[in-house]
Scaffold this motif. Structure first.
Motif, PDB file in Angstrom:
ATOM      1  N   ASP A  34       0.807  -1.218   0.000  1.00 60.47           N
ATOM      2  CA  ASP A  34       0.000   0.000   0.000  1.00 60.47           C
ATOM      3  C   ASP A  34       0.845   1.274   0.000  1.00 60.47           C
ATOM      4  O   ASP A  34       0.652   2.154  -0.853  1.00 60.47           O
ATOM      5  N   HIS A  58       2.244  -8.444  -4.010  1.00 59.17           N
ATOM      6  CA  HIS A  58       1.739  -7.648  -2.898  1.00 59.17           C
ATOM      7  C   HIS A  58       2.305  -8.214  -1.596  1.00 59.17           C
ATOM      8  O   HIS A  58       1.866  -9.270  -1.123  1.00 59.17           O
ATOM      9  N   THR A  85      -3.347  -9.483   1.062  1.00 62.11           N
ATOM     10  CA  THR A  85      -4.585  -9.397   0.300  1.00 62.11           C
ATOM     11  C   THR A  85      -4.516  -8.253  -0.711  1.00 62.11           C
ATOM     12  O   THR A  85      -4.117  -7.142  -0.383  1.00 62.11           O
ATOM     13  N   SER A  86      -4.930  -8.530  -1.918  1.00 61.13           N
ATOM     14  CA  SER A  86      -4.746  -7.600  -3.034  1.00 61.13           C
ATOM     15  C   SER A  86      -5.830  -6.549  -3.170  1.00 61.13           C
ATOM     16  O   SER A  86      -5.577  -5.459  -3.679  1.00 61.13           O
ATOM     17  N   GLU A  87      -7.042  -6.830  -2.732  1.00 65.35           N
ATOM     18  CA  GLU A  87      -8.191  -6.010  -3.120  1.00 65.35           C
ATOM     19  C   GLU A  87      -8.044  -4.538  -2.747  1.00 65.35           C
ATOM     20  O   GLU A  87      -8.466  -3.658  -3.488  1.00 65.35           O
ATOM     21  N   ARG A  88      -7.416  -4.251  -1.609  1.00 62.42           N
ATOM     22  CA  ARG A  88      -7.310  -2.851  -1.205  1.00 62.42           C
ATOM     23  C   ARG A  88      -6.352  -2.068  -2.103  1.00 62.42           C
ATOM     24  O   ARG A  88      -6.304  -0.840  -2.035  1.00 62.42           O
ATOM     25  N   MET A  89      -5.594  -2.751  -2.960  1.00 63.82           N
ATOM     26  CA  MET A  89      -4.682  -2.098  -3.905  1.00 63.82           C
ATOM     27  C   MET A  89      -5.239  -2.084  -5.324  1.00 63.82           C
ATOM     28  O   MET A  89      -4.528  -1.828  -6.288  1.00 63.82           O
ATOM     29  N   GLU A  90      -6.532  -2.354  -5.418  1.00 63.46           N
ATOM     30  CA  GLU A  90      -7.224  -2.412  -6.712  1.00 63.46           C
ATOM     31  C   GLU A  90      -6.965  -1.190  -7.578  1.00 63.46           C
ATOM     32  O   GLU A  90      -6.685  -1.308  -8.779  1.00 63.46           O
ATOM     33  N   ARG A  91      -7.038  -0.003  -7.025  1.00 57.85           N
ATOM     34  CA  ARG A  91      -6.965   1.208  -7.845  1.00 57.85           C
ATOM     35  C   ARG A  91      -5.584   1.450  -8.452  1.00 57.85           C
ATOM     36  O   ARG A  91      -5.437   2.325  -9.312  1.00 57.85           O
TER      37      ARG A  91
END
Length: 201
Positions: A34, A58, A85-91
């Motif tokens: 992040d 990640h 976990t990858s989802e919070r770095m989606e953008r």
């Protein structure tokens, strides 16, 4: 199909990958998290690394500071290099690909629709690792070769030298397929069937 890749890889190589294929990486792998991404894309910090054609994972590794040597060229030894976990770095998937040329993203838990669209438009794929495999992953890392943005430690930008990193599962590909979407759809269908059998409307 199983593929053994040595990044940097071309768009044509990545577009051969399909959901449920497996991949093993040899050579260079970059670690990001992040803070790394926030500083690169929200705060405009540049890296001296050329990420074009490369894979990123990640992670924010547990490392220890050691004297630089042939075995530890960066002055860091890997203690435990796990995947987050990858989802919070989606953008950040699209700018990583568009601005830095990244081709492969490694993580756990998957990414969302914009990442899937970026993989399709720009030529990339998401490679999944199951949770709890950090000890095994660490054995696939031969050395931490270099590090950038190290004031963010442990969320620095890490350059790992890897051998036999995998097998990793292709969970999202450049053809619009997503293992996560398939699982969600199958779960919805099973739920609907169970409710139908129970007479629930």
């Amino acid at each position: 199909m199983h593929y053994e890749l040595s990044p940097p890889v071309s768009e044509s190589e990545v577009r051969k990958l399909r959901v449920n294929d497996t991949v093993t990486l040899i050579g260079t792998l970059y670690g990001i998290r992040d803070a790394t991404l926030i500083h690169m894309f929200d705060r405009g910090r540049a890296t001296r690394f050329d990420l074009s054609g490369h894979a990123v994972i990640h992670t924010a590794p547990n490392v220890k500071k050691v004297a630089p040597s042939a075995e530890y060229p960066s002055g860091y030894a890997p203690v435990c290099v796990g995947t987050t976990t990858s989802e919070r770095m989606e953008r950040f998937t699209r700018p990583l690909m568009r601005q830095c040329g990244v081709r492969l993203v490694i993580g756990k838990g998957g990414l969302r629709e914009d990442s899937l669209a970026a993989f399709r438009e720009l030529g990339g794929a998401y490679l999944a690792i199951i949770g709890g495999a950090a000890a095994l992953e660490t054995t696939w890392i031969e050395a931490i070769e270099d590090v950038d943005l190290d004031d963010l430690n442990p969320e620095s930008l890490w350059q790992f030298r890897v051998r036999g990193f995998g097998p990793l599962l292709v969970a999202m590909d450049s053809h619009g397929a997503s293992l996560y979407s398939q699982v969600r759809e199958a779960a919805r269908e099973r739920r609907a069937e169970v409710l139908r059998r129970l007479g629930v409307r």
